[in-house]
Each structure stands twice: as C-alpha cells, then as structure tokens.
Design an enzyme around this catalytic site. Structure first.
Site, PDB file in Angstrom:
ATOM      1  N   GLU A 119       0.762  -1.282  -0.158  1.00  0.00           N
ATOM      2  CA  GLU A 119      -0.055  -0.013   0.042  1.00  0.00           C
ATOM      3  C   GLU A 119       0.951   1.241  -0.085  1.00  0.00           C
ATOM      4  O   GLU A 119       0.384   2.114  -0.452  1.00  0.00           O
ATOM      5  CB  GLU A 119      -1.041   0.155   0.964  1.00  0.00           C
ATOM      6  CG  GLU A 119      -0.541  -0.051   2.457  1.00  0.00           C
ATOM      7  CD  GLU A 119      -1.470   0.098   3.740  1.00  0.00           C
ATOM      8  OE1 GLU A 119      -2.523   1.002   3.229  1.00  0.00           O
ATOM      9  OE2 GLU A 119      -1.373  -0.400   4.650  1.00  0.00           O
TER      10      GLU A 119
ATOM     11  N   HIS B  46       2.072 -25.507  -3.288  1.00  0.00           N
ATOM     12  CA  HIS B  46       0.861 -25.872  -4.057  1.00  0.00           C
ATOM     13  C   HIS B  46       0.475 -24.850  -4.936  1.00  0.00           C
ATOM     14  O   HIS B  46      -0.654 -24.676  -5.359  1.00  0.00           O
ATOM     15  CB  HIS B  46      -0.086 -25.866  -2.804  1.00  0.00           C
ATOM     16  CG  HIS B  46      -0.178 -27.087  -1.846  1.00  0.00           C
ATOM     17  ND1 HIS B  46      -0.333 -28.546  -2.414  1.00  0.00           N
ATOM     18  CD2 HIS B  46       0.058 -27.129  -0.653  1.00  0.00           C
ATOM     19  CE1 HIS B  46      -0.293 -29.187  -1.113  1.00  0.00           C
ATOM     20  NE2 HIS B  46       0.312 -28.387  -0.168  1.00  0.00           N
TER      21      HIS B  46
HETATM   22  C1  F6R Z   1      -4.177  -0.407   5.771  1.00  0.00           C
HETATM   23  C2  F6R Z   1      -5.287   0.109   6.583  1.00  0.00           C
HETATM   24  C3  F6R Z   1      -6.560  -0.575   5.878  1.00  0.00           C
HETATM   25  C4  F6R Z   1      -7.736  -0.310   7.245  1.00  0.00           C
HETATM   26  C5  F6R Z   1      -9.114  -0.880   6.769  1.00  0.00           C
HETATM   27  C6  F6R Z   1      -9.986  -0.828   7.905  1.00  0.00           C
HETATM   28  O1  F6R Z   1      -2.933   0.256   6.430  1.00  0.00           O
HETATM   29  O2  F6R Z   1      -5.246   0.904   7.126  1.00  0.00           O
HETATM   30  O3  F6R Z   1      -6.381  -1.665   5.308  1.00  0.00           O
HETATM   31  O4  F6R Z   1      -7.164  -1.189   8.178  1.00  0.00           O
HETATM   32  O5  F6R Z   1      -9.496   0.162   5.741  1.00  0.00           O
HETATM   33  O6  F6R Z   1     -10.132   0.398   8.475  1.00  0.00           O
HETATM   34  P1  F6R Z   1     -10.702   0.354   9.982  1.00  0.00           P
HETATM   35  O7  F6R Z   1      -9.624  -0.408  10.903  1.00  0.00           O
HETATM   36  O8  F6R Z   1     -10.717   1.936  10.375  1.00  0.00           O
HETATM   37  O9  F6R Z   1     -12.038  -0.115  10.021  1.00  0.00           O
END
Ligand code: F6R
Length: 593
Positions: A477, A493
């Site tokens: 990311e 696999h």
């Molecule tokens: C990756 C990241 C995202 C969040 C996801 C859920 O670094 O930050 O993958 O973890 O969008 O967000 P929350 O935890 O706020 O529900």
C-alpha cells in the site's frame, strides 16, 4: 472518504469551512469544493488536489457569507475533476448540495430525470440528488416534502447538506447510513461528518439518526423522521480528538511505529489494575455464554482479527473470521449463541457498519474494538473496547494493528483468567524498544537492498503467517511494489512457481512449532534462486539469520514482528520517494462500501 462541513450564522464562515475540511483530511480525498451563500447570491469554488489548492482560489471576501458548505471528495462516480467536485447545483440552480456516500440506484434515477428533460454536467451520483430535489420541488413547492420524496426513492447511503436558493435562512440536511453530526453554538449552527471540525467552537452535538432530515439556522435545529418532527438531545460528550503533530518526525507513519511500545503500555494500564482485569462483567459474561465468536473486519484490522481468532481457538472456543465486505453479502450466524467481535481503527468503516446493522437485526450481541470513541461502531455495538492508540494520522495503520492484537491478547487472557499476560506484554514492550533502538538500522539496510524489487514475498506459518499478511499489505500500500504473503505449507501448492533467480523472500520464524518446517521452506525457495531474508526470534536463530529479535512469547510475536515489517515498508517507501502518509488511491477511513 469524503468529508462534509457546513455552518450558518458563524462569525467567520470561510475559515470554519477551510479549517474544517483540513480537519477531515484523514478521511482521504482527491478534490475539494465549497459554496458560500450571501443571501441572494451563491458562490462556488472547486479545486482538484488539496484543500490548500481550494483555499488559494478563494478571493478576499468583503462580506462574511451567512452560510457555507464544504466538501472533500474521494472519487467514486467519475474522475477527480473540477466538474465532478462538490458542491453540485441542480439544473436550474435551486439546490446547491454536498453529499457523502453512494447512491446505488443513481443510474436508474438519472435516466428518469433525463427523460423529464434534466441535463447533467457531472458523472456523479450527487448531481442526481440535486436534480431529484429540484424535480420534487417543482411538483410540491415545499422543501421538506421535496426531501421526503427524494429520500423515498434513494437507495444506498448518503449524508447530504444543501442550500436552498428560495430559503437563505436555513441549511438543510438528510442522512442515511453515512455519518453526520450537528453542533450548536451561540447564534450559530454547524454540521459536519464528525465532530473534529466543530470541537473548537462547541461542545453541544447532535448525532443524527439514520433516515432523519431537517434544517439548522443560526438559533434553531429541527429534525424530522417519516414526516414527523422528532425530539433530540444534545450530547456534551467531547470526542476523542488528539492533537495532530509530527513532533519532529519526518512522517506520521514513523512516529506512529515508534509509539507502539507506549500504546501497549497504555492498554495494560487501561485494562488491568491491582491484579485484576478491568473488562466489563457483562461483556465477559456474554463471551462466556456464547458458543461461537465471529470476527469481522477489513484490511489491517482483519489481519489483527486472524490473530484474535487464534487466541480464542487455543482456548477451545469455536471461532470464525470474515472480511466485512464478504460477510455483508453472505452473513452467517454459526452456533446456537454466536457473539460478534468487530475490529475497526476508525469505527466508521462502511463495510463493517453494514455487518453490524445485520448482526443487530438478528439481536446478536456484539463488541467492537476501535480507536474512536463516539464513532458509529462504538455507539452501535453492545460493547466497545477502546484501543487507546491516540490519533493515527498515517493512512497505513501501524500502532492501531499492534493495539488491536495486544487488546485481543488481554481479552483472551482475561477470558481464561491468565494474568501472566501482563508480564508477557511487558516483555514484548522491551523487545519492541530493542527493535526501535538497535534493529531498525538493519531493516533499513534490507530496504536499501530491495528498494527496486518488482515483487517481494513474505513467508510464515501460524502467527507468523498472520503477521506476514499484514507485512505484505503494508508494503504494497505504501511502496506500490507487488507483494504476497504465503503460508509456508502452501508454497508448493502453487506460489513457488513465482520464485526465480533473486526473487526476494522475507521469512518470519518466531514459533518453535513451525520453525523446522519454515527452515525447509527456506531451502525450497533458495534452491530456486530466491534471495532470502529472515526475521527470527533468539532461541530459534542461527548464524545465517538476517535479523534476530529478542525472545518473547510466541502468541505476541505478531505485535513484535510487525514492528520490523512496518519499518521495512516505511523505509522502502521513503527510499522510493513515495507519499508515505498518504499513499495513492487510499483513504484513512473507508466510509463507502
Ligand atoms: C491498511 C489500512 C486499512 C484499514 C482498513 C480498515 O494500512 O489501514 O486496510 O485497516 O481500511 O479500517 P478500520 O480499521 O478503520 O476499519
């Protein structure tokens, strides 16, 4: 994703709107716009890119606008262009609106309006709402009825704030599933997606219910539902907002990685005192009485939930884990008495909120672990546990992941009344401090060596696999380098076909149960030419290992080893000159499904 601010009667409308949009920038956006109403005249300004770009095009104002609405847009329908940027005006200019959310049936509605002669200039679903309001107004000549009739045909989620040309004394709103709050001050009213733009000016908030609509004026608020005026109460609860400050760090991500040790110490103080766990008795009872725990979350929080499920599995509790956006379409309620645990740093993730609504419709008890007091999930679940991680600004979640795993460790140990968890977490803090002080330099060297890689693979088993999933997500990311995490046993696999000369493979070994199998995996990938780097705990290490981390309890290794992975992703991103805290296409809070 997308932020709304609005004010009426406020003494400095421009600064409230601009500062408010900046306060909401954690939600992520790619363009920003605002409208000022001077009574008879409405001025609209829009800019692609940052709120500062928008600020730059607003001229010096000789008059303070009586009301204003601002919006940060994260493109869903149509590219991030000025045309698609909010506010949108209805075809004849009667309604000027901003909207968060997604109108699912917008195409069908657009076609209906087009057949009535409405012309559209943007690709957005929001413009459909503005024209629908106008269409209904031509019919009814009544703003409230136009809102009711518009809401009746919209499906999906929305928080809408709008200026009605024929009524310069009120600012209107309507809301379903997307968050919207009102703030009341002395002869002014405010509205925003969350409290952060308003905290400097008021401590009187109204958290709007779904399907409510109404208006604010300088000295009044009226809220309606299903055609009836409804009573409301101001909450004085001030939201959990911490000051945004880099404190000398070049990036929030680095600052937040280095806060992990402190966050874990804080969790111990919050949830354990004088030899006792401090979890709510009702929560512990609900957990004990349940016969199946279902974890639901997204992204990094989902990865933390995988670890949490292992904790309860080890205690003999039956569990399952789901990605929220999957569960939303295939809900499952296993066992006779399921109990749901949601994880969400922001507490506002639309996919998770959707699942919570479904679970509540089935009258099943649920808990959320979140970093945001007062968030939609915190308010909506039967139980909530705060992560106490402080404001996480960087889009890439780091300290919140560590907090989620550490809090799940505390909860699972409280469930089995195993108080040694405190000693284990203390030990873990010492190991993390050692990484921060002594090992991150070595991680930087690996980042330097791998910064131009096309692909990077992470390998692990058990807890190390859970952590590898998070390591891989973090890397891709913020660096945009392709990465995959592979469970050691799955290698042969399929994924081993991807390994060739000099393919980078980062292997984590922190578990004596799987250490030997992981060593065998290393031989397998080395035999295909892979360049292997190992992150290993002391008792399992040998002379060939790249980074050796002090010993700690294996169940806490995701907390410890993720620190290495976070540093690694961070350094690779910095070395590639990436926008570390705001990676492309991503937002801190994903408030659309
Ligand atoms: C990756 C990241 C995202 C969040 C996801 C859920 O670094 O930050 O993958 O973890 O969008 O967000 P929350 O935890 O706020 O529900």
């Amino acid at each position: 994703m997308c932020g709304i601010v609005g004010s009426i009667g406020f003494k400095n409308t421009k600064s409230f709107i601009i500062d408010g949009l900046k306060d909401l920038d954690y939600r992520g956006y790619d363009s920003a716009g605002l409208a000022f109403s001077f009574g008879k005249r409405i001025n609209i300004y829009k800019a692609v890119g940052s709120v500062s770009n928008l600020e730059a095009i607003i001229p010096e104002l000789s008059l303070n606008p009586y009301m204003g609405v601002g919006h940060t847009r994260w493109a869903t329908h149509g590219k991030p262009t000025e045309i698609n940027c909010h506010p949108h005006q209805s075809m004849h200019g009667l309604f000027t609106i901003v909207c968060n959310g997604v109108v699912e049936n917008y195409l069908q509605l657009k076609q209906q309006l087009q057949s009535k002669g409405f012309k559209f200039v943007s690709d957005t679903d929001t413009e459909v709402i503005s024209n629908l309001l106008e269409d209904r107004y031509f019919e009814t000549r009544n703003i409230m009825r136009s809102i009711e009739e518009t809401m009746a045909v919209l499906t999906g989620s929305f928080a809408v704030v709008f200026i009605a040309d024929m009524d310069p004394k009120h600012l209107y709103f309507m809301k379903r599933h997307s968050p919207l709050m009102i703030g009341r001050g002395d002869h002014f009213s405010l509205v925003a997606s969350d409290a952060s733009p308003m905290v400097r000016y008021t401590d009187k908030y109204i958290d709007l219910e779904d399907d409510s609509y109404g208006f604010i004026s300088n000295d009044d608020v009226e809220i309606f539902k299903n055609g009836e005026k409804i009573p409301f109460q101001f909450t004085k609860k001030s939201p959990d907002i911490t000051v945004k400050d880099l404190n000398g760090y070049p990036h929030y991500m680095l600052k937040e990685i280095e806060e992990i040790e402190r966050v874990i110490r804080r969790l111990m103080v919050e949830y354990y005192d004088k030899g006792e766990f401090l979890f709510d008795h009702e929560l512990m009872r609900a957990l004990t009485e349940s016969d199946h725990i279902v974890f639901v979350a997204c992204g990094t929080s989902y990865h933390a939930s995988l670890v949490g499920a292992r904790y309860f599995d080890i205690l003999g509790k039956s569990t399952s884990t789901h990605i929220a956006s999957e569960f939303a379409y295939y809900p499952q309620f296993p066992g006779r008495k399921p109990f749901f645990i949601f994880l969400s740093q922001s507490g506002e993730t639309a996919d998770v909120i959707h699942c919570m609504t479904t679970v509540k419709e089935h009258n099943i008890p649920c808990l959320v672990l979140t970093n945001k007091k007062g968030s939609t999930l915190e308010r909506g679940c039967d139980f909530s546990l705060l992560l106490h991680a402080g404001l996480e600004v960087s889009v890439a979640s780091t300290k919140a992941y560590a907090a989620e795993v550490a809090l799940l460790a505390l909860l699972a140990n409280a469930y089995s009344n195993r108080k040694e968890v405190i000693r284990d977490l203390e030990e873990c803090c010492g190991v993390i401090a050692d990484i921060d002080q002594n090992l991150k330099g070595k991680v930087h060297e690996i980042a330097e060596e791998l910064k131009h890689s096309k692909d990077i693979y992470f390998l692990g088993r058990g807890f190390d696999y859970d952590m590898s999933l998070e390591a891989s997500l973090k890397l891709k990311e913020i660096t945009y380098i392709h990465s995959e995490a592979v469970a050691g046993g799955e290698l042969k696999h399929g994924p081993i076909a991807l390994i060739s000369q000099d393919t980078p493979v980062i292997v984590t070994i922190s578990d004596n149960v799987t250490a030997l199998s992981m060593r065998a995996n290393i031989q397998e990938v080395k035999a295909r030419g892979a360049k292997v780097f190992t992150f290993v705990t002391e008792p399992l290490a040998n002379d060939t290992d790249t980074i050796v981390v002090k010993n700690h309890k294996r169940y806490l290794s995701p907390v410890v080893m993720s620190s290495l992975a976070f540093y690694f992703a961070y350094y690779v991103a910095v070395l590639n000159d990436r926008n570390v805290d705001k990676p492309r296409n991503l937002a801190k809070s994903v408030t659309v499904e």
